[in-house]
Design an enzyme around this catalytic site. Structure first.
Site, PDB file in Angstrom:
ATOM      1  N   HIS A 347      10.392   5.870   3.202  1.00 30.24           N
ATOM      2  CA  HIS A 347      11.116   6.223   1.982  1.00 30.24           C
ATOM      3  C   HIS A 347      11.431   4.954   1.210  1.00 30.24           C
ATOM      4  CE1 HIS A 347      14.084   7.973  -0.720  1.00 30.24           C
ATOM      5  NE2 HIS A 347      13.529   9.136  -0.428  1.00 30.24           N
ATOM      6  N   ASP A 404      10.692  15.590   4.466  1.00 37.19           N
ATOM      7  CA  ASP A 404       9.475  16.398   4.445  1.00 37.19           C
ATOM      8  C   ASP A 404       8.787  16.499   5.799  1.00 37.19           C
ATOM      9  OD1 ASP A 404       9.540  17.103   1.743  1.00 37.19           O
ATOM     10  OD2 ASP A 404       8.790  15.141   1.169  1.00 37.19           O
TER      11      ASP A 404
HETATM   12  N1  CMC Z   1       2.660   5.286   7.119  1.00 38.49           N
HETATM   13  C1  CMC Z   1       2.250   4.010   7.379  1.00 38.49           C
HETATM   14  N2  CMC Z   1       2.745   2.927   6.765  1.00 38.49           N
HETATM   15  C2  CMC Z   1       3.681   3.117   5.828  1.00 38.49           C
HETATM   16  C3  CMC Z   1       4.159   4.400   5.501  1.00 38.49           C
HETATM   17  C4  CMC Z   1       3.615   5.507   6.190  1.00 38.49           C
HETATM   18  N3  CMC Z   1       4.037   6.758   5.914  1.00 38.49           N
HETATM   19  N4  CMC Z   1       5.100   4.302   4.539  1.00 38.49           N
HETATM   20  C5  CMC Z   1       5.204   2.993   4.268  1.00 38.49           C
HETATM   21  N5  CMC Z   1       4.358   2.267   5.045  1.00 38.49           N
HETATM   22  C6  CMC Z   1       4.218   0.802   5.082  1.00 38.49           C
HETATM   23  C7  CMC Z   1       3.458   0.277   3.886  1.00 38.49           C
HETATM   24  O1  CMC Z   1       2.071   0.241   4.138  1.00 38.49           O
HETATM   25  C8  CMC Z   1       4.082  -1.079   3.720  1.00 38.49           C
HETATM   26  O2  CMC Z   1       3.524  -1.916   4.706  1.00 38.49           O
HETATM   27  P1  CMC Z   1       3.327  -3.515   4.416  1.00 38.49           P
HETATM   28  O3  CMC Z   1       4.710  -4.049   4.202  1.00 38.49           O
HETATM   29  O4  CMC Z   1       2.652  -4.017   5.630  1.00 38.49           O
HETATM   30  O5  CMC Z   1       2.470  -3.594   3.182  1.00 38.49           O
HETATM   31  C9  CMC Z   1       5.530  -0.866   4.094  1.00 38.49           C
HETATM   32  O6  CMC Z   1       5.533   0.257   4.988  1.00 38.49           O
HETATM   33  C10 CMC Z   1       6.439  -0.545   2.899  1.00 38.49           C
HETATM   34  O7  CMC Z   1       5.932   0.605   2.271  1.00 38.49           O
HETATM   35  P2  CMC Z   1       5.763   0.814   0.707  1.00 38.49           P
HETATM   36  O8  CMC Z   1       4.463   1.473   0.419  1.00 38.49           O
HETATM   37  O9  CMC Z   1       6.047  -0.458  -0.006  1.00 38.49           O
HETATM   38  O10 CMC Z   1       6.932   1.811   0.433  1.00 38.49           O
HETATM   39  P3  CMC Z   1       7.177   2.588  -0.903  1.00 38.49           P
HETATM   40  O11 CMC Z   1       8.620   2.563  -1.120  1.00 38.49           O
HETATM   41  O12 CMC Z   1       6.329   2.084  -2.007  1.00 38.49           O
HETATM   42  O13 CMC Z   1       6.662   4.077  -0.570  1.00 38.49           O
HETATM   43  C11 CMC Z   1       6.650   6.261   0.318  1.00 38.49           C
HETATM   44  C12 CMC Z   1       7.510   5.072  -0.101  1.00 38.49           C
HETATM   45  C13 CMC Z   1       7.555   7.435   0.632  1.00 38.49           C
HETATM   46  C14 CMC Z   1       5.740   6.672  -0.853  1.00 38.49           C
HETATM   47  C15 CMC Z   1       5.804   5.871   1.557  1.00 38.49           C
HETATM   48  O14 CMC Z   1       6.655   5.575   2.634  1.00 38.49           O
HETATM   49  C16 CMC Z   1       4.807   6.939   1.955  1.00 38.49           C
HETATM   50  O15 CMC Z   1       3.694   6.971   1.407  1.00 38.49           O
HETATM   51  N6  CMC Z   1       5.190   7.892   2.869  1.00 38.49           N
HETATM   52  C17 CMC Z   1       4.344   9.007   3.203  1.00 38.49           C
HETATM   53  C18 CMC Z   1       4.509  10.102   2.155  1.00 38.49           C
HETATM   54  C19 CMC Z   1       5.831  10.831   2.286  1.00 38.49           C
HETATM   55  O16 CMC Z   1       6.225  11.223   3.372  1.00 38.49           O
HETATM   56  N7  CMC Z   1       6.513  11.081   1.143  1.00 38.49           N
HETATM   57  C20 CMC Z   1       7.769  11.804   1.102  1.00 38.49           C
HETATM   58  C21 CMC Z   1       8.924  10.963   0.647  1.00 38.49           C
HETATM   59  S1  CMC Z   1      10.530  11.742   0.964  1.00 38.49           S
HETATM   60  C22 CMC Z   1      10.625  13.109  -0.067  1.00 38.49           C
HETATM   61  C23 CMC Z   1      10.800  12.750  -1.499  1.00 38.49           C
HETATM   62  O17 CMC Z   1      11.931  12.541  -1.903  1.00 38.49           O
HETATM   63  O18 CMC Z   1       9.804  12.663  -2.213  1.00 38.49           O
END
Ligand code: CMC
Length: 470
Positions: A347, A404
């Protein structure tokens, strides 16, 4: 555009130091001999220096102690813009609706902890709280429920639209199109709309979105629509429209109604997430409420946002179908050359367990235990959850299960098909979207949202006629 709404949530910045004379009371009559009131604290400033030019930026403190640096004059004073592509360090507005403490896993809606709302309130009460700013009295709740009943039907011509969507149309596509279509059938909120008209429009949307959601499901399975009924409460009505048919004796169980109430409450608002920002962005142009909410529905649909609940179940189904070991799933999730991510994990704000996920997890485990329905998907989910929580990759990045991860499993157990999961999220999030739209509309400082960019494209080049292009 700038018409105060009933929400009454906007006001001067909680943290901005009062403007005006610092030494108020300096001219107090000598006879009063009262101590001069303390001078307001000097505004806290952050300092920025660029090419020898200095800029003082005011630091604002919110009611929960969170601080933001006001960079509004950056471009005007120094001729530069801030660069923050995913808006990860940018507060786009001042808001008094919802507070998320990502470090401690706290979520407050209008100051009320999500745990208390989920335990004691109904979704209708929480919707009222978000839209009107306070929990309803008995009379207010009754009037709100009456309005929700009164406006639950769809215009007959709108019902006909459903017949023209192709087989297999995703209910989120239908929902977004139907919501924007409401603007052609029902009056929009105008600058001179009365409070009564605003209330009716808002209630109409809250009520009709539920009817549209249920009708889109019935259409997708080729069954006749079940009309809403004044006999039922909000969630009961929805379950009835979803699952009753002319040949079934369906009656929603009290437990299913209670679970749906809780899940919709968990989704009711979550401050400036992508879909709410879409609602505010479209709203800032002066577009009507229906258009703004339709934009919110579209933004929610993506698998990184609300679409994650469907994506989690699809991921679990694939793991079970193809017998993929959990260790292999985690290996792929950690591999930076692989586009795969563990759906339902991570998140932007939470660095600990999402408080909504905690509640959803509890509902899920109780339901599975009570109905003895864990099944292979539930088992794989629990195995994945435990393995990811124990894995250094997830620990170092503070990646925990989000809401989720569990909601799809619960919706599935209640009988909803996976294509409806994100629609249910939209139904829950609707009061939040409306509250933010109202707040934005009442905020006198709100202007059209128009971000800047960091241009890295070609410098000016002469036009090449088609015959000379290579
Ligand atoms: N699986 C594997 N690695 C992950 C994941 C994941 N689900 N989420 C984040 N990471 C890693 C990411 O690759 C990054 O690694 P590094 O620092 O080595 O580059 C690190 O964790 C930080 O992640 P980020 O992409 O910078 O985080 P973000 O804030 O941009 O993205 C997110 C947040 C929710 C989009 C992401 O965690 C994700 O894609 N999760 C899976 C989709 C999901 O479950 N979404 C529902 C969110 S909650 C409901 C809502 O309110 O929408």
């Amino acid at each position: 555009m700038k018409k105060p709404s009933s929400a009454g949530t906007s006001g001067p910045s909680a943290g901005r130091a009062p403007k005006g004379k610092a030494a108020a009371g300096a001219k107090a009559p000598a006879a009063a001999k009262k101590a001069a009131p303390p001078a307001p604290p000097a505004p806290q400033l952050a300092h920025l220096e660029l090419e020898g030019r200095k800029l003082d930026l005011e630091v604002l403190t919110g009611t929960q102690g969170e601080r933001v640096v006001d960079i509004g004059k950056l471009r005007k004073e120094l001729g530069v813009a801030a660069f923050d592509p995913a808006l990860a360090s940018t507060a786009v507005c001042q808001s008094a609706i919802t507070y998320v403490d990502g470090a401690r896993g706290r979520l407050l809606l209008r100051g009320y902890p999500i745990e208390e709302l989920a335990a004691h309130a109904t979704f209708v009460e929480v919707a009222y709280l978000l839209v009107h700013g306070s929990l309803p009295t008995l009379e207010q709740r009754q009037r709100f429920s009456d309005l929700l009943n009164l406006h639950s039907m769809l215009h007959e011509n709108m019902r006909n639209f459903f017949g023209n969507y192709p087989e297999g149309a995703h209910p989120m596509a239908v929902l977004s199109a139907m919501v924007v279509s409401l603007s052609s059938f029902y009056p929009e909120i105008k600058l001179d709309s009365t409070q009564e008209e605003i209330d009716i429009t808002v209630t109409r949307l809250l009520s009709k979105l539920r009817t549209i959601a249920a009708f889109s499901y019935k259409k997708s399975i080729g069954e006749p629509f079940i009309d809403p009924s004044h006999k039922y409460t909000y969630c009961e009505n929805f379950l009835n429209m979803m699952f009753r048919s002319p040949v079934s004796k369906y009656a929603a169980s009290a437990e299913d109604v209670a679970i749906l109430n809780k899940l919709l409450i968990l989704h009711a608002d979550h401050e400036q997430n992508a879909s709410t920002t879409a609602v505010r962005m479209v709203g800032s142009t002066g577009a009507n409420l229906y258009a703004c909410i339709s934009a919110g529905v579209c933004a929610l649909w993506g698998p990184l946002h609300g679409g994650a609940n469907q994506a989690v179940i699809e991921m679990l189904e694939r793991i079970v179908r193809e017998k993929i070991p959990v260790a292999e799933v985690l290996r792929r999730a950690k591999d930076k050359t692989d586009g795969f991510r563990l759906m339902g994990f991570g998140h932007r704000i939470y660095r600990t367990y999402d408080p909504r996920a905690r509640i959803a997890r509890e509902i899920c485990t109780k339901l599975f235990r009570k109905r003895r329905i864990t099944g292979p998907l539930g088992e794989v989910a629990m195995e994945l959850e435990a393995a990811a929580l124990a894995d250094p990759y997830f620990q170092e990045r503070h990646l925990y299960p989000n809401v989720d991860f569990y909601t799809g499993l619960i919706y599935r157990a209640l009988g909803f098909p996976k294509e409806m999961f994100t629609v249910l999220f939209a139904l829950g999030r609707l009061p939040g979207w409306i509250a933010h739209w109202q707040e934005m509309r009442a905020d006198a400082s709100q202007r059209i949202m128009r971000p800047r960019q960091h241009y890295v494209g070609p410098a000016q080049q002469p036009y090449v006629p088609i015959s000379k292009r290579r």
